[in-house]
Scaffold this motif. Structure first.
Motif, mmCIF file in Angstrom:
data_model
loop_
_atom_site.group_PDB
_atom_site.id
_atom_site.type_symbol
_atom_site.label_atom_id
_atom_site.label_comp_id
_atom_site.label_asym_id
_atom_site.label_seq_id
_atom_site.Cartn_x
_atom_site.Cartn_y
_atom_site.Cartn_z
ATOM 1 N N ARG A 42 -26.136 51.129 13.710
ATOM 2 C CA ARG A 42 -25.888 49.697 13.916
ATOM 3 C C ARG A 42 -25.050 49.089 12.791
ATOM 4 O O ARG A 42 -24.533 47.982 12.921
ATOM 5 C CB ARG A 42 -27.221 48.952 14.045
ATOM 6 N N ASP A 71 -26.773 48.906 18.743
ATOM 7 C CA ASP A 71 -28.183 48.689 18.444
ATOM 8 C C ASP A 71 -28.987 49.638 19.326
ATOM 9 O O ASP A 71 -29.145 49.417 20.530
ATOM 10 C CB ASP A 71 -28.573 47.244 18.731
ATOM 11 N N THR A 73 -32.024 50.177 19.572
ATOM 12 C CA THR A 73 -33.321 49.725 20.069
ATOM 13 C C THR A 73 -33.183 49.117 21.464
ATOM 14 O O THR A 73 -34.198 48.854 22.119
ATOM 15 C CB THR A 73 -33.950 48.675 19.130
ATOM 16 N N GLU A 74 -31.946 48.895 21.908
ATOM 17 C CA GLU A 74 -31.695 48.288 23.214
ATOM 18 C C GLU A 74 -31.414 49.383 24.246
ATOM 19 O O GLU A 74 -30.410 50.097 24.154
ATOM 20 C CB GLU A 74 -30.500 47.332 23.131
ATOM 21 N N ALA A 84 -37.482 49.715 13.764
ATOM 22 C CA ALA A 84 -36.288 50.144 14.505
ATOM 23 C C ALA A 84 -36.458 51.553 15.049
ATOM 24 O O ALA A 84 -36.053 51.842 16.187
ATOM 25 C CB ALA A 84 -35.061 50.077 13.598
ATOM 26 N N THR A 97 -36.549 52.373 19.027
ATOM 27 C CA THR A 97 -35.520 53.292 19.538
ATOM 28 C C THR A 97 -36.158 54.426 20.338
ATOM 29 O O THR A 97 -35.680 54.783 21.419
ATOM 30 C CB THR A 97 -34.699 53.872 18.371
#
Length: 222
Positions: free
Chosen positions: A39, A58, A60-61, A86, A90
């Motif tokens: 990121r 990102d 985590t998305e 995070a 993830t």
């Protein structure tokens, strides 16, 4: 339904800190396709010249991962170490994508339990494992070793001085020292499987298996 890489050659590495970068580089040198994700734009820019495919996102998305084609990969490594949140998010996103093999780096036992609970299949402790391994090398005469659990290890050691010039049949390492010599590298030659008639030449290097204690004692024979 996503079409996985048929040869399973591709690996996604998420997080380009020291561990993630070195892991991605090692995989690339082993001729595996690597998709590296971080990121931090500075890290992406720094490593983009050395790795084939580096992307800022990102992780985590779930949507971002899907757009990058992460769902097409069978193996993903979450190498994030700075943020427990995070790394957990993830792994959760990767679980939602149905990734068959999710590897994750943990910084503590509690972190590892959380990673397992949200879907990580394999959890590694690179700092702890490296520290323990280096400690063994510092205080012993082993040149290298791999521990497999249950106090079993395979190690690379120099031929102990008292055994130089003797055949393995005479040395009988399993009976006398509790270890098995499975390979030997004689000076100027490649490693070969060792047999009863293998003579332990000066400066030879041996591949030995046994418990860590037994291997250390064998390597330290004087």
């Amino acid at each position: 339904m996503s079409a996985r890489h048929s040869d399973d050659a591709g690996v996604v590495v998420i997080g380009l800190g020291r561990f993630g970068y070195h892991l991605a580089g090692a995989l690339a040198r082993l001729d595996h396709e690597v998709l590296a994700i971080d990121r931090d734009p500075a890290r992406v820019q720094r490593w983009s010249a050395e790795l084939d495919r580096v992307v800022q996102a990102d992780a985590t998305e779930e949507v971002a991962l899907r757009q990058l084609g992460v769902a097409d990969f069978a193996r993903v490594v979450v190498a994030i170490g700075a943020s427990v949140e995070a790394s957990v998010l993830t792994v959760l996103a990767l679980t939602e994508l149905g990734i068959p093999q999710i590897w994750a780096r943990a910084t503590s036992e509690k972190h590892a339990k959380i990673l397992h609970s949200v879907g990580a299949h394999h959890v590694v402790f690179p700092e702890a494992e490296t520290g323990e391994r280096v400690a063994h090398l510092i205080v012993s005469r082993m040149l290298d070793f791999i521990e497999f659990g249950d106090d079993f290890a395979i190690a690379k050691v120099r031929v102990p001085a008292p055994l130089v010039g003797r055949a393995l049949r005479e040395v009988a390492p399993r009976d006398r020292y509790g270890v098995m010599v499975v390979g030997a590298k004689l000076p100027g030659e490649p490693f070969r499987y060792a047999g009863p008639d293998t003579v332990l030449a000066p400066e030879s290097v041996l591949i030995v298996e046994g418990s860590i204690t037994q291997v250390q004692r064998f390597a330290a024979l004087t």
